[in-house]
Design a protein around this motif. Structure first.
Motif, PDB file in Angstrom:
ATOM      1  N   ARG A 170       0.839  -1.192   0.000  1.00 56.45           N
ATOM      2  CA  ARG A 170       0.000   0.000   0.000  1.00 56.45           C
ATOM      3  C   ARG A 170       0.875   1.243   0.000  1.00 56.45           C
ATOM      4  O   ARG A 170       1.850   1.340   0.717  1.00 56.45           O
ATOM      5  CB  ARG A 170      -0.883   0.026   1.227  1.00 56.45           C
ATOM      6  CG  ARG A 170      -2.024  -0.910   1.131  1.00 56.45           C
ATOM      7  CD  ARG A 170      -2.978  -0.594   2.221  1.00 56.45           C
ATOM      8  NE  ARG A 170      -4.263  -1.169   1.882  1.00 56.45           N
ATOM      9  CZ  ARG A 170      -5.380  -0.873   2.499  1.00 56.45           C
ATOM     10  NH1 ARG A 170      -5.370  -0.035   3.491  1.00 56.45           N
ATOM     11  NH2 ARG A 170      -6.502  -1.435   2.143  1.00 56.45           N
ATOM     12  N   SER A 171       0.492   2.192  -0.795  1.00 55.15           N
ATOM     13  CA  SER A 171       1.204   3.463  -0.808  1.00 55.15           C
ATOM     14  C   SER A 171       0.509   4.394   0.179  1.00 55.15           C
ATOM     15  O   SER A 171      -0.478   4.032   0.803  1.00 55.15           O
ATOM     16  CB  SER A 171       1.212   4.049  -2.214  1.00 55.15           C
ATOM     17  OG  SER A 171      -0.120   4.208  -2.643  1.00 55.15           O
ATOM     18  N   ALA A 172       0.995   5.562   0.298  1.00 51.90           N
ATOM     19  CA  ALA A 172       0.400   6.527   1.215  1.00 51.90           C
ATOM     20  C   ALA A 172      -1.046   6.779   0.806  1.00 51.90           C
ATOM     21  O   ALA A 172      -1.375   6.800  -0.390  1.00 51.90           O
ATOM     22  CB  ALA A 172       1.194   7.829   1.171  1.00 51.90           C
ATOM     23  N   PRO A 173      -1.932   6.956   1.772  1.00 49.14           N
ATOM     24  CA  PRO A 173      -3.341   7.173   1.420  1.00 49.14           C
ATOM     25  C   PRO A 173      -3.508   8.456   0.609  1.00 49.14           C
ATOM     26  O   PRO A 173      -2.848   9.464   0.865  1.00 49.14           O
ATOM     27  CB  PRO A 173      -4.048   7.277   2.769  1.00 49.14           C
ATOM     28  CG  PRO A 173      -2.977   7.476   3.787  1.00 49.14           C
ATOM     29  CD  PRO A 173      -1.704   6.972   3.203  1.00 49.14           C
ATOM     30  N   VAL A 174      -4.381   8.379  -0.340  1.00 48.99           N
ATOM     31  CA  VAL A 174      -4.636   9.527  -1.211  1.00 48.99           C
ATOM     32  C   VAL A 174      -5.777  10.324  -0.611  1.00 48.99           C
ATOM     33  O   VAL A 174      -6.824   9.767  -0.274  1.00 48.99           O
ATOM     34  CB  VAL A 174      -5.003   9.042  -2.633  1.00 48.99           C
ATOM     35  CG1 VAL A 174      -5.345  10.216  -3.528  1.00 48.99           C
ATOM     36  CG2 VAL A 174      -3.880   8.216  -3.203  1.00 48.99           C
ATOM     37  N   GLU A 175      -5.582  11.630  -0.490  1.00 47.38           N
ATOM     38  CA  GLU A 175      -6.652  12.467   0.023  1.00 47.38           C
ATOM     39  C   GLU A 175      -7.677  12.682  -1.076  1.00 47.38           C
ATOM     40  O   GLU A 175      -7.349  13.051  -2.187  1.00 47.38           O
ATOM     41  CB  GLU A 175      -6.098  13.823   0.460  1.00 47.38           C
ATOM     42  CG  GLU A 175      -5.853  13.910   1.942  1.00 47.38           C
ATOM     43  CD  GLU A 175      -5.493  15.307   2.356  1.00 47.38           C
ATOM     44  OE1 GLU A 175      -6.344  16.217   2.235  1.00 47.38           O
ATOM     45  OE2 GLU A 175      -4.357  15.476   2.779  1.00 47.38           O
TER      46      GLU A 175
END
Length: 136
Positions: free
Chosen positions: A91-96
């Motif tokens: 998982r990459s950083a959560p997308v806003e």
């Protein structure tokens, strides 16, 4: 209330494998399924019981066959576990996410005429569907 299937001698039979009827259950002489109802009953030592698979009943069904009609045992297909899906990607950083601005629909922009007596919208003909008054 939970409804369950009853258990009897047929549950112990393997699928698609002939077994002598006399070895699995006692009883009176019976008929071969393939010979039909008009044939003479045969002793249980002369009959084979075969449990067949059924698409809607997981217990299957059992039929009796004489020596002439007994089906050959079916080879058992090897059961292999289903292949797992490809490894999950990290998982990459959560997308806003920002909600999109709500646009007014075309229906909301239209101002429709209302009957002065019934206070309901008038159809495109200009005539009230309740009282029949003509709205201009």
């Amino acid at each position: 209330m939970k409804i369950v299937a009853s258990s009897d001698w047929r549950d112990g039979l393997p699928f698609d494998e002939p077994v002598r009827v006399a070895d699995v259950t006692e009883g009176e002489p019976a008929r071969c399924f393939s010979c039909g109802a008009d044939s003479a009953p045969l002793d249980r030592t002369e009959l084979w019981a075969v449990k067949h698979r059924h698409p809607k009943n997981h217990s299957g069904y059992v039929r009796f066959y004489c020596d002439a009609h007994v089906p050959a045992p079916q080879p058992v297909a090897p059961t292999t576990p289903p292949r797992r899906a490809a490894a999950r990607r990290p998982r990459s950083a959560p997308v806003e996410r920002h909600p999109a601005a709500r646009r007014p629909s075309a229906v909301e922009e239209i101002v429709r005429a209302k009957c002065p007596d019934c206070f309901i919208e008038v159809s495109a003909t200009g005539e009230c569907g309740m009282c029949g008054q003509r709205v201009g």
